[in-house]
Design a protein around this motif. Structure first.
Motif, PDB file in Angstrom:
ATOM      1  N   THR A   1       0.824  -1.111   0.063  1.00 35.30           N
ATOM      2  CA  THR A   1       0.221  -0.154   0.086  1.00 35.30           C
ATOM      3  C   THR A   1       1.036   1.245  -0.025  1.00 35.30           C
ATOM      4  OG1 THR A   1      -1.731  -1.142   1.223  1.00 35.30           O
ATOM      5  CG2 THR A   1      -1.834   1.234   1.262  1.00 35.30           C
ATOM      6  N   ILE A   2       1.815   1.250   0.716  1.00 40.54           N
ATOM      7  CA  ILE A   2       3.010   2.365   0.927  1.00 40.54           C
ATOM      8  C   ILE A   2       3.769   2.680  -0.332  1.00 40.54           C
ATOM      9  CG2 ILE A   2       5.013   3.394   1.883  1.00 40.54           C
ATOM     10  CD1 ILE A   2       3.955   2.065   4.550  1.00 40.54           C
ATOM     11  N   ILE A   3       4.037   1.406  -1.147  1.00 39.75           N
ATOM     12  CA  ILE A   3       4.891   1.815  -2.236  1.00 39.75           C
ATOM     13  C   ILE A   3       4.587   1.538  -3.406  1.00 39.75           C
ATOM     14  CG2 ILE A   3       6.919   0.732  -0.377  1.00 39.75           C
ATOM     15  CD1 ILE A   3       7.078  -1.645  -2.314  1.00 39.75           C
ATOM     16  N   SER A   4       3.493   1.254  -3.746  1.00 32.78           N
ATOM     17  CA  SER A   4       2.995   0.756  -5.019  1.00 32.78           C
ATOM     18  C   SER A   4       2.972   1.859  -6.109  1.00 32.78           C
ATOM     19  CB  SER A   4       1.666   0.270  -4.917  1.00 32.78           C
ATOM     20  OG  SER A   4       0.612   1.192  -4.310  1.00 32.78           O
ATOM     21  N   GLU A   5       2.420   3.125  -5.573  1.00 33.04           N
ATOM     22  CA  GLU A   5       2.546   4.146  -6.390  1.00 33.04           C
ATOM     23  C   GLU A   5       3.832   4.710  -6.938  1.00 33.04           C
ATOM     24  OE1 GLU A   5       0.605   8.744  -6.876  1.00 33.04           O
ATOM     25  OE2 GLU A   5      -0.034   7.590  -5.135  1.00 33.04           O
ATOM     26  N   GLN A   6       4.660   4.691  -5.999  1.00 35.72           N
ATOM     27  CA  GLN A   6       6.087   5.137  -6.227  1.00 35.72           C
ATOM     28  C   GLN A   6       6.803   3.858  -7.025  1.00 35.72           C
ATOM     29  OE1 GLN A   6       8.402   6.254  -2.724  1.00 35.72           O
ATOM     30  NE2 GLN A   6      10.116   6.950  -3.965  1.00 35.72           N
ATOM     31  N   VAL A   7       6.632   2.886  -6.710  1.00 39.18           N
ATOM     32  CA  VAL A   7       7.292   1.828  -7.586  1.00 39.18           C
ATOM     33  C   VAL A   7       6.659   1.793  -9.029  1.00 39.18           C
ATOM     34  CG1 VAL A   7       7.145  -0.625  -8.329  1.00 39.18           C
ATOM     35  CG2 VAL A   7       7.376   0.054  -5.792  1.00 39.18           C
ATOM     36  N   SER A   8       5.630   2.220  -9.563  1.00 37.58           N
ATOM     37  CA  SER A   8       5.169   2.341 -10.616  1.00 37.58           C
ATOM     38  C   SER A   8       5.538   3.553 -11.558  1.00 37.58           C
ATOM     39  CB  SER A   8       3.566   2.588 -10.605  1.00 37.58           C
ATOM     40  OG  SER A   8       3.222   3.790 -10.246  1.00 37.58           O
ATOM     41  N   THR A   9       6.149   4.478 -10.723  1.00 35.59           N
ATOM     42  CA  THR A   9       6.843   5.533 -11.401  1.00 35.59           C
ATOM     43  C   THR A   9       8.486   5.639 -11.297  1.00 35.59           C
ATOM     44  OG1 THR A   9       6.660   6.923  -9.548  1.00 35.59           O
ATOM     45  CG2 THR A   9       4.907   6.999 -11.157  1.00 35.59           C
ATOM     46  N   THR A  10       8.981   4.792 -10.516  1.00 36.82           N
ATOM     47  CA  THR A  10      10.491   4.764 -10.360  1.00 36.82           C
ATOM     48  C   THR A  10      11.125   3.990 -11.520  1.00 36.82           C
ATOM     49  OG1 THR A  10      10.162   5.014  -7.988  1.00 36.82           O
ATOM     50  CG2 THR A  10      12.273   4.017  -8.913  1.00 36.82           C
ATOM     51  N   PRO A  11      12.048   4.421 -12.300  1.00 35.05           N
ATOM     52  CA  PRO A  11      12.834   3.771 -13.213  1.00 35.05           C
ATOM     53  C   PRO A  11      13.610   2.445 -12.811  1.00 35.05           C
ATOM     54  CG  PRO A  11      13.389   6.222 -13.456  1.00 35.05           C
ATOM     55  CD  PRO A  11      12.584   5.887 -11.963  1.00 35.05           C
ATOM     56  N   ASP A  12      13.837   1.876 -13.613  1.00 37.13           N
ATOM     57  CA  ASP A  12      14.848   0.561 -13.171  1.00 37.13           C
ATOM     58  C   ASP A  12      16.118   1.256 -13.325  1.00 37.13           C
ATOM     59  OD1 ASP A  12      13.141  -1.418 -13.015  1.00 37.13           O
ATOM     60  OD2 ASP A  12      12.955  -1.848 -15.506  1.00 37.13           O
ATOM     61  N   PRO A  13      17.000   0.657 -12.579  1.00 33.57           N
ATOM     62  CA  PRO A  13      16.885  -0.735 -11.726  1.00 33.57           C
ATOM     63  C   PRO A  13      16.354  -0.273 -10.143  1.00 33.57           C
ATOM     64  CG  PRO A  13      19.264   0.147 -11.443  1.00 33.57           C
ATOM     65  CD  PRO A  13      18.558   1.031 -12.675  1.00 33.57           C
ATOM     66  N   LEU A  14      15.465  -0.881  -9.845  1.00 32.98           N
ATOM     67  CA  LEU A  14      14.636  -0.550  -8.522  1.00 32.98           C
ATOM     68  C   LEU A  14      15.289  -0.980  -7.336  1.00 32.98           C
ATOM     69  CD1 LEU A  14      11.770   0.710  -8.033  1.00 32.98           C
ATOM     70  CD2 LEU A  14      10.957  -1.234  -7.942  1.00 32.98           C
ATOM     71  N   ALA A  15      15.248  -0.398  -6.177  1.00 34.83           N
ATOM     72  CA  ALA A  15      15.820  -0.714  -4.872  1.00 34.83           C
ATOM     73  C   ALA A  15      14.873  -0.471  -3.871  1.00 34.83           C
ATOM     74  CB  ALA A  15      16.962   0.026  -4.535  1.00 34.83           C
ATOM     75  N   LEU A  16      14.605  -1.245  -2.938  1.00 38.59           N
ATOM     76  CA  LEU A  16      13.824  -1.196  -1.755  1.00 38.59           C
ATOM     77  C   LEU A  16      14.714  -1.259  -0.363  1.00 38.59           C
ATOM     78  CD1 LEU A  16      10.831  -2.029  -0.776  1.00 38.59           C
ATOM     79  CD2 LEU A  16      11.700  -4.361  -0.504  1.00 38.59           C
ATOM     80  N   ARG A  17      14.111  -0.754   0.557  1.00 36.40           N
ATOM     81  CA  ARG A  17      14.631  -0.510   1.952  1.00 36.40           C
ATOM     82  C   ARG A  17      13.741  -0.662   2.903  1.00 36.40           C
ATOM     83  NH1 ARG A  17      19.418   3.402   4.419  1.00 36.40           N
ATOM     84  NH2 ARG A  17      19.135   2.821   6.601  1.00 36.40           N
ATOM     85  N   LEU A  18      13.898  -1.818   3.894  1.00 38.46           N
ATOM     86  CA  LEU A  18      13.114  -2.056   5.076  1.00 38.46           C
ATOM     87  C   LEU A  18      14.096  -1.760   6.373  1.00 38.46           C
ATOM     88  CD1 LEU A  18      10.368  -3.097   6.234  1.00 38.46           C
ATOM     89  CD2 LEU A  18      11.520  -5.211   6.306  1.00 38.46           C
ATOM     90  N   ASP A  19      13.400  -0.846   7.197  1.00 36.53           N
ATOM     91  CA  ASP A  19      14.159  -0.652   8.437  1.00 36.53           C
ATOM     92  C   ASP A  19      13.110  -1.171   9.623  1.00 36.53           C
ATOM     93  OD1 ASP A  19      16.521   0.825   7.473  1.00 36.53           O
ATOM     94  OD2 ASP A  19      14.991   2.347   6.690  1.00 36.53           O
ATOM     95  N   VAL A  20      13.413  -2.084  10.396  1.00 36.49           N
ATOM     96  CA  VAL A  20      12.848  -2.876  11.290  1.00 36.49           C
ATOM     97  C   VAL A  20      13.190  -2.109  12.579  1.00 36.49           C
ATOM     98  CG1 VAL A  20      12.216  -5.003  12.296  1.00 36.49           C
ATOM     99  CG2 VAL A  20      12.789  -4.696   9.663  1.00 36.49           C
ATOM    100  N   GLY A  21      11.836  -1.685  13.487  1.00 36.37           N
ATOM    101  CA  GLY A  21      11.930  -1.128  14.710  1.00 36.37           C
ATOM    102  C   GLY A  21      11.876  -2.204  15.671  1.00 36.37           C
TER     103      GLY A  21
END
Length: 243
Positions: free
Chosen positions: A46-66
């Motif tokens: 839900t958080i990233i779907s819109e941004q993923v659709s507009t971000t050019p390749d190559p694509l990177a993801l970051r998860l910060d766990v508290g």
């Protein structure tokens, strides 16, 4: 064979997760673990779907766990178990492949996620730097043995957190998240093992920063090359999270 590629840590500000990050669950469908995992994946999507659709390749993801202050950062809560099955599910739901995936853990009351275009960087080096080649299926003991036997010169890093990066070169048909856990389980000589632990029970809970990178070689066939970079780690530095 194509050379492994490293990508820079994602510096984009993360958005706070409204759900608690969940570890991978192999329980039966409908179990509490499976429900938590599904809620976590849906929340990230839900958080990233819109941004993923507009971000050019190559694509990177970051998860910060508290994690709560009362929990040890260096025992359990393995970062690769947060990323799997998250990344494969996101790949299906967004239709996008990730070239670089990062995860950190620290004591904090919130967790966050961010995406951006991946940026190639120089080899990070580290206390330990290996390049290994495997030819076996990732779910086989042979896969782990091939990696183990190519890093026999290593001794475990000193007690404390570890920053680990793995840069994979794979064929186009390889589902690279399936390689993560088996590769990390093979790194006992870097991560150490608890007394009496089995051959493949490395102390992967010590990994507080994890970077995973993917390069596709159309001619790789069944071969997988993994560039391994491991070093001691301090508390991860996080981008400013948004609400």
């Amino acid at each position: 064979m194509t050379t492994p590629v490293f990508y820079a840590p994602v510096q984009a500000a993360g958005e706070r997760l409204g759900v608690e990050p969940a570890l991978a669950s192999w329980d039966k469908a409908g179990s509490p673990g499976q429900v938590r995992s599904a809620d976590f994946i849906t929340g990230v999507h839900t958080i990233i779907s819109e941004q993923v659709s507009t971000t050019p390749d190559p694509l990177a993801l970051r998860l910060d766990v508290g994690l709560p202050d009362g929990l040890s950062l260096l025992t359990y809560h393995d970062l690769d178990n947060y990323l799997f099955p998250l990344v494969p599910k996101l790949t299906v739901s967004t239709g996008r492949q990730f070239a670089s995936v990062w995860a950190t853990k620290r004591h904090a009351s919130t967790s966050s996620v961010s995406v951006c275009q991946a940026q190639v960087t120089t080899d990070p080096g580290g206390t330990y730097s290996f390049e290994v080649t495997t030819t076996a299926a990732a779910d086989s003991t042979t896969f782990k043995e091939q990696i183990r036997d190519q890093i026999t010169a290593a001794h475990p890093l000193p007690d404390g957190g570890i920053a680990l990066q793995l840069a994979f070169v794979v064929g186009p048909r390889r589902t690279w998240p399936n390689l993560w856990k088996a590769t990390i389980d093979s790194l006992g000589s870097l991560l150490g093992r608890d007394a009496g632990a089995g051959q493949w029970n490395a102390r992967d809970g010590r990994i507080t920063t994890l970077g995973l990178h993917r390069t596709v070689d159309p001619n790789a066939g069944h071969r997988v090359v993994v560039a391994i970079r491991a070093d001691t780690a301090s508390t991860p530095t996080l981008p400013e999270a948004t609400a």
